[in-house]
Design a protein around this motif. Sequence first.
Motif, PDB file in Angstrom:
ATOM      1  N   LEU A   1       0.702  -1.303  -0.059  1.00  0.00           N
ATOM      2  CA  LEU A   1       0.182   0.057   0.112  1.00  0.00           C
ATOM      3  C   LEU A   1       0.911   1.442   0.142  1.00  0.00           C
ATOM      4  O   LEU A   1       1.707   1.467   0.640  1.00  0.00           O
ATOM      5  CB  LEU A   1      -1.062   0.051   1.217  1.00  0.00           C
ATOM      6  CG  LEU A   1      -1.812   1.340   1.491  1.00  0.00           C
ATOM      7  CD1 LEU A   1      -2.920   1.597   0.317  1.00  0.00           C
ATOM      8  CD2 LEU A   1      -2.492   1.360   2.792  1.00  0.00           C
ATOM      9  N   ASN A   2       0.387   2.262  -0.891  1.00  0.00           N
ATOM     10  CA  ASN A   2       0.918   3.506  -0.870  1.00  0.00           C
ATOM     11  C   ASN A   2      -0.400   4.448  -0.626  1.00  0.00           C
ATOM     12  O   ASN A   2      -1.129   4.452  -1.443  1.00  0.00           O
ATOM     13  CB  ASN A   2       1.943   3.786  -2.198  1.00  0.00           C
ATOM     14  CG  ASN A   2       1.954   5.567  -2.413  1.00  0.00           C
ATOM     15  OD1 ASN A   2       2.146   6.009  -1.318  1.00  0.00           O
ATOM     16  ND2 ASN A   2       1.764   5.955  -3.424  1.00  0.00           N
ATOM     17  N   LEU A   3      -0.468   4.904   0.581  1.00  0.00           N
ATOM     18  CA  LEU A   3      -1.725   5.744   1.171  1.00  0.00           C
ATOM     19  C   LEU A   3      -1.231   7.234   0.798  1.00  0.00           C
ATOM     20  O   LEU A   3      -0.264   7.812   1.523  1.00  0.00           O
ATOM     21  CB  LEU A   3      -1.800   5.399   2.405  1.00  0.00           C
ATOM     22  CG  LEU A   3      -3.173   6.523   2.908  1.00  0.00           C
ATOM     23  CD1 LEU A   3      -4.494   5.890   2.283  1.00  0.00           C
ATOM     24  CD2 LEU A   3      -3.310   6.035   4.525  1.00  0.00           C
ATOM     25  N   VAL A   4      -2.137   7.968   0.137  1.00  0.00           N
ATOM     26  CA  VAL A   4      -1.923   9.250  -0.480  1.00  0.00           C
ATOM     27  C   VAL A   4      -2.997  10.161   0.166  1.00  0.00           C
ATOM     28  O   VAL A   4      -4.196   9.549  -0.119  1.00  0.00           O
ATOM     29  CB  VAL A   4      -1.734   9.553  -1.792  1.00  0.00           C
ATOM     30  CG1 VAL A   4      -1.526  10.952  -2.185  1.00  0.00           C
ATOM     31  CG2 VAL A   4      -0.620   8.802  -2.358  1.00  0.00           C
ATOM     32  N   ILE A   5      -2.665  10.931   1.037  1.00  0.00           N
ATOM     33  CA  ILE A   5      -4.085  11.932   1.353  1.00  0.00           C
ATOM     34  C   ILE A   5      -3.942  13.023   0.727  1.00  0.00           C
ATOM     35  O   ILE A   5      -3.189  13.925   0.921  1.00  0.00           O
ATOM     36  CB  ILE A   5      -3.879  12.230   2.824  1.00  0.00           C
ATOM     37  CG1 ILE A   5      -3.716  11.145   3.889  1.00  0.00           C
ATOM     38  CG2 ILE A   5      -4.867  13.157   3.453  1.00  0.00           C
ATOM     39  CD1 ILE A   5      -4.695  10.124   4.019  1.00  0.00           C
ATOM     40  N   ASP A   6      -4.822  13.215  -0.366  1.00  0.00           N
ATOM     41  CA  ASP A   6      -4.975  14.058  -1.242  1.00  0.00           C
ATOM     42  C   ASP A   6      -6.333  14.119  -2.134  1.00  0.00           C
ATOM     43  O   ASP A   6      -7.073  12.935  -1.812  1.00  0.00           O
ATOM     44  CB  ASP A   6      -3.715  14.062  -2.324  1.00  0.00           C
ATOM     45  CG  ASP A   6      -3.583  15.206  -2.951  1.00  0.00           C
ATOM     46  OD1 ASP A   6      -2.777  15.304  -3.962  1.00  0.00           O
ATOM     47  OD2 ASP A   6      -4.386  16.452  -2.788  1.00  0.00           O
ATOM     48  N   ASP A   7      -6.650  15.105  -2.896  1.00  0.00           N
ATOM     49  CA  ASP A   7      -7.772  15.159  -3.697  1.00  0.00           C
ATOM     50  C   ASP A   7      -7.608  14.143  -4.769  1.00  0.00           C
ATOM     51  O   ASP A   7      -6.572  14.241  -5.674  1.00  0.00           O
ATOM     52  CB  ASP A   7      -7.929  16.522  -4.371  1.00  0.00           C
ATOM     53  CG  ASP A   7      -9.184  16.592  -5.169  1.00  0.00           C
ATOM     54  OD1 ASP A   7      -9.398  17.973  -5.449  1.00  0.00           O
ATOM     55  OD2 ASP A   7      -9.635  15.586  -5.615  1.00  0.00           O
ATOM     56  N   GLY A   8      -8.285  13.305  -5.108  1.00  0.00           N
ATOM     57  CA  GLY A   8      -8.121  12.239  -6.145  1.00  0.00           C
ATOM     58  C   GLY A   8      -8.010  12.711  -7.529  1.00  0.00           C
ATOM     59  O   GLY A   8      -7.132  12.369  -8.302  1.00  0.00           O
ATOM     60  N   MET A   9      -8.710  13.931  -7.630  1.00  0.00           N
ATOM     61  CA  MET A   9      -8.698  14.578  -9.047  1.00  0.00           C
ATOM     62  C   MET A   9      -7.248  15.040  -9.067  1.00  0.00           C
ATOM     63  O   MET A   9      -6.824  15.089 -10.288  1.00  0.00           O
ATOM     64  CB  MET A   9      -9.733  15.776  -8.995  1.00  0.00           C
ATOM     65  CG  MET A   9      -9.729  16.741 -10.239  1.00  0.00           C
ATOM     66  SD  MET A   9     -10.426  15.533 -11.883  1.00  0.00           S
ATOM     67  CE  MET A   9      -8.834  15.643 -12.911  1.00  0.00           C
ATOM     68  N   ARG A  10      -6.848  15.746  -8.249  1.00  0.00           N
ATOM     69  CA  ARG A  10      -5.262  16.273  -8.420  1.00  0.00           C
ATOM     70  C   ARG A  10      -4.327  15.008  -8.744  1.00  0.00           C
ATOM     71  O   ARG A  10      -3.590  15.164  -9.460  1.00  0.00           O
ATOM     72  CB  ARG A  10      -4.930  17.080  -6.976  1.00  0.00           C
ATOM     73  CG  ARG A  10      -3.673  17.817  -7.246  1.00  0.00           C
ATOM     74  CD  ARG A  10      -2.647  18.680  -6.141  1.00  0.00           C
ATOM     75  NE  ARG A  10      -3.416  18.433  -4.850  1.00  0.00           N
ATOM     76  CZ  ARG A  10      -4.528  19.179  -4.514  1.00  0.00           C
ATOM     77  NH1 ARG A  10      -4.610  20.402  -4.981  1.00  0.00           N
ATOM     78  NH2 ARG A  10      -4.679  18.993  -3.044  1.00  0.00           N
ATOM     79  N   PHE A  11      -4.689  14.147  -7.903  1.00  0.00           N
ATOM     80  CA  PHE A  11      -3.520  12.911  -8.253  1.00  0.00           C
ATOM     81  C   PHE A  11      -3.531  12.324  -9.420  1.00  0.00           C
ATOM     82  O   PHE A  11      -2.582  12.187 -10.295  1.00  0.00           O
ATOM     83  CB  PHE A  11      -3.948  11.865  -7.266  1.00  0.00           C
ATOM     84  CG  PHE A  11      -3.096  10.638  -7.219  1.00  0.00           C
ATOM     85  CD1 PHE A  11      -3.293   9.376  -8.140  1.00  0.00           C
ATOM     86  CD2 PHE A  11      -1.638  10.534  -6.403  1.00  0.00           C
ATOM     87  CE1 PHE A  11      -2.567   8.408  -8.315  1.00  0.00           C
ATOM     88  CE2 PHE A  11      -0.978   9.536  -6.745  1.00  0.00           C
ATOM     89  CZ  PHE A  11      -1.187   8.352  -7.616  1.00  0.00           C
ATOM     90  N   VAL A  12      -4.703  11.955 -10.074  1.00  0.00           N
ATOM     91  CA  VAL A  12      -4.886  11.306 -11.478  1.00  0.00           C
ATOM     92  C   VAL A  12      -4.291  12.232 -12.544  1.00  0.00           C
ATOM     93  O   VAL A  12      -4.078  12.059 -13.533  1.00  0.00           O
ATOM     94  CB  VAL A  12      -6.135  10.723 -11.643  1.00  0.00           C
ATOM     95  CG1 VAL A  12      -6.549   9.632 -10.844  1.00  0.00           C
ATOM     96  CG2 VAL A  12      -7.475  11.709 -11.801  1.00  0.00           C
ATOM     97  N   ALA A  13      -4.662  13.644 -12.040  1.00  0.00           N
ATOM     98  CA  ALA A  13      -4.193  14.855 -13.266  1.00  0.00           C
ATOM     99  C   ALA A  13      -2.814  14.895 -13.298  1.00  0.00           C
ATOM    100  O   ALA A  13      -2.326  15.414 -14.238  1.00  0.00           O
ATOM    101  CB  ALA A  13      -5.003  16.068 -12.836  1.00  0.00           C
ATOM    102  N   THR A  14      -2.052  14.723 -12.051  1.00  0.00           N
ATOM    103  CA  THR A  14      -0.553  14.775 -12.308  1.00  0.00           C
ATOM    104  C   THR A  14       0.316  13.799 -12.221  1.00  0.00           C
ATOM    105  O   THR A  14       1.414  13.964 -12.437  1.00  0.00           O
ATOM    106  CB  THR A  14      -0.359  15.785 -11.031  1.00  0.00           C
ATOM    107  OG1 THR A  14      -0.878  15.095  -9.795  1.00  0.00           O
ATOM    108  CG2 THR A  14      -1.067  17.132 -11.019  1.00  0.00           C
ATOM    109  N   THR A  15      -0.169  12.513 -11.749  1.00  0.00           N
ATOM    110  CA  THR A  15       0.830  11.387 -11.491  1.00  0.00           C
ATOM    111  C   THR A  15       1.351  11.043 -12.687  1.00  0.00           C
ATOM    112  O   THR A  15       0.818  10.974 -13.835  1.00  0.00           O
ATOM    113  CB  THR A  15      -0.203  10.200 -10.761  1.00  0.00           C
ATOM    114  OG1 THR A  15       0.855   9.065 -10.445  1.00  0.00           O
ATOM    115  CG2 THR A  15      -1.088   9.546 -11.755  1.00  0.00           C
ATOM    116  N   GLU A  16       2.553  10.534 -12.611  1.00  0.00           N
ATOM    117  CA  GLU A  16       3.304   9.771 -13.746  1.00  0.00           C
ATOM    118  C   GLU A  16       3.091   8.113 -13.680  1.00  0.00           C
ATOM    119  O   GLU A  16       3.521   7.413 -14.464  1.00  0.00           O
ATOM    120  CB  GLU A  16       4.741   9.803 -13.631  1.00  0.00           C
ATOM    121  CG  GLU A  16       4.996  11.482 -13.770  1.00  0.00           C
ATOM    122  CD  GLU A  16       4.622  12.095 -15.080  1.00  0.00           C
ATOM    123  OE1 GLU A  16       3.802  13.150 -15.141  1.00  0.00           O
ATOM    124  OE2 GLU A  16       4.543  11.510 -16.062  1.00  0.00           O
TER     125      GLU A  16
END
Length: 286
Positions: free
Chosen positions: A131-146
């Motif tokens: 598990l990699n738990l990220v506390i963030d807005d899911g929209m921001r994550f999928v918009a920026t993740t590589e």
Amino acid sequence: MTDYQETLYAGYGQRFAIDRMLHEVRTEHQHLVIFENARMGRVMALDGVIQTTEADEFIYHEILTHVPILAHGRARRVLIIGGGDGGMLREVAKHREVEHITMVEIDGTVVQMCKEFLPNHSRGAFDDPRLNLVIDDGMRFVATTEERFDVIISDSTDPIGPGEVLFSENFYQACRRCLNEGGILVTQNGTPFMQLGEVQTTAQRMNGLFADWHFYQAAVPTYIGGAMAFAWGACDSASRRVPLDVLRQRFAGSGIVTRYYNPEIHLGAFALPQYVLQAINKPGNV
Ligand code: SAM
């Protein structure tokens, strides 16, 4: 004894007796309540909407996890958006061939309170080394993740408050960008009898974005108004057409013991009623 009255719909809703209040807090993002009810077990609500109960969470978490992962057949990297109670994470972690699980939950307090007051949901899954738990807005994550994923599960609240952005065109487009070849996106999409507009909107946004899109259903008692719809967006049209005998082999091979999911329910769940097909402008369950 006081009651908890769900406020999702004006003039119609469900009521729970609060047999024991366990926790109530206004977090940075939403109002959270966890209480005990003699019939449904421990119950969590966010902003007046029932999120999950110990009694029926297995239906929702099994159908939203095992359908995409067993349809995919070779899922190694899974992304969960939302899912703060840990039930979806618990089910994903049961798949031994999954090598990496990223979970992006906007509200850290939900995770903390569910670990403490809903331990039967995560059952230790938050300690899974994958598990990699990220506390963030899911929209921001999928918009920026590589990062790229084989299965993305959007286990969000309803499209009100922080959850609204997880039903936007940008969100679906960003999820499509984050999927590997053969990848699958599934999302909780409300109960069509009560929220038909949400299904229509998602259908319009998925059409043209995925090689194959559709919905599948399961009746989750405390998501009132009839069966709940789950959006399906797949990069490969074959993913929704995996033969029953193959699903049976994959399910048996997974070694996972379920209370709701089985291969027959998997395939049957994609058979939508006429009023839903008409709403999404599909001539049939094709
Ligand atoms: N099973 C529930 C349902 O179908 O309504 C969802 C349960 S889960 C508790 C929903 C989670 O989505 C909550 O923990 C909430 O904090 C999270 N959430 C809402 N908006 C979010 C966002 N923009 N990004 C990430 N998580 C979000």
